[in-house]
Scaffold this motif. Structure first.
Motif, PDB file in Angstrom:
ATOM      1  N   LEU A 258     -39.903 -11.739  45.117  1.00 16.20           N
ATOM      2  CA  LEU A 258     -40.567 -12.707  45.987  1.00 16.20           C
ATOM      3  C   LEU A 258     -40.206 -12.406  47.436  1.00 16.20           C
ATOM      4  O   LEU A 258     -39.031 -12.287  47.780  1.00 16.20           O
ATOM      5  CB  LEU A 258     -40.131 -14.129  45.616  1.00 16.20           C
TER       6      LEU A 258
ATOM      7  N   ILE B 269     -40.941 -13.699  51.372  1.00 18.98           N
ATOM      8  CA  ILE B 269     -41.466 -14.777  52.206  1.00 18.98           C
ATOM      9  C   ILE B 269     -40.863 -14.603  53.606  1.00 18.98           C
ATOM     10  O   ILE B 269     -39.724 -14.157  53.748  1.00 18.98           O
ATOM     11  CB  ILE B 269     -41.138 -16.165  51.596  1.00 18.98           C
TER      12      ILE B 269
ATOM     13  N   ARG C 218     -39.100 -15.325  57.097  1.00 23.73           N
ATOM     14  CA  ARG C 218     -37.942 -16.175  57.394  1.00 23.73           C
ATOM     15  C   ARG C 218     -38.313 -17.397  58.212  1.00 23.73           C
ATOM     16  O   ARG C 218     -37.601 -18.382  58.222  1.00 23.73           O
ATOM     17  CB  ARG C 218     -36.861 -15.382  58.120  1.00 23.73           C
TER      18      ARG C 218
ATOM     19  N   LEU D 292     -41.159 -22.330  50.094  1.00 26.34           N
ATOM     20  CA  LEU D 292     -40.362 -21.588  49.123  1.00 26.34           C
ATOM     21  C   LEU D 292     -40.024 -22.454  47.910  1.00 26.34           C
ATOM     22  O   LEU D 292     -40.117 -22.001  46.764  1.00 26.34           O
ATOM     23  CB  LEU D 292     -39.078 -21.068  49.770  1.00 26.34           C
TER      24      LEU D 292
ATOM     25  N   LEU E 164     -35.325 -12.543  45.525  1.00 36.16           N
ATOM     26  CA  LEU E 164     -35.836 -12.581  46.893  1.00 36.16           C
ATOM     27  C   LEU E 164     -35.683 -11.209  47.525  1.00 36.16           C
ATOM     28  O   LEU E 164     -34.631 -10.578  47.421  1.00 36.16           O
ATOM     29  CB  LEU E 164     -35.095 -13.629  47.716  1.00 36.16           C
TER      30      LEU E 164
END
Length: 132
Positions: A96, A98, A100, A107, A123
């Motif tokens: 995953l 994403i 920051r 999330l 992550l």
């Protein structure tokens, strides 16, 4: 047959609670001394940054979440509702990614997705280049 017991003195039956009160007050003082200290953030703290790179260089399958409805699976757009069908042939690990600067709610909502709850989620962070 009568049994004579010694008379009770009211002063002897009284429990002294002053020691317990002193202990509680001292524990509260220690608690507030420890809990009230400021947490100092190091000045050289650097947060992770993400940059766009080719999906072929990343582990597979990688789910990139940009917004509530903007999800990419291995670089291809996928809606959250179709995620189970898109991940049907993959193993139990989903990477995953994403940004920051994304909100924490994004999330948390993604991790609560039924398809991701059953899988191991890792992550992924990308190291920013020297020009960023």
């Amino acid at each position: 047959m009568s049994l004579r017991l010694p008379a009770r003195h009211p002063d002897r039956l009284r429990i002294d609670t002053s020691l317990a009160i002193v202990n509680i007050v001292l524990l509260l003082i220690f608690f507030f001394l420890v809990a009230g200290q400021e947490t100092r953030i190091p000045r050289d703290l650097r947060l992770a940054q993400t940059s766009r790179i080719a999906p072929a260089a990343l582990p597979s399958p990688i789910l990139e979440i940009r917004s509530d409805e903007d999800w990419l699976l291995d670089g291809k757009p996928v809606s959250p509702e179709l995620l189970p069908a898109a991940l049907a042939g993959s193993d139990e690990v989903v990477h995953l990614m994403i940004d920051r600067d994304a909100k924490a709610n994004l999330l948390i909502a993604a991790l609560g997705h039924p398809e991701l709850v059953r899988r191991e989620v890792r992550l992924v962070t990308l190291r920013a280049g020297p020009n960023q």
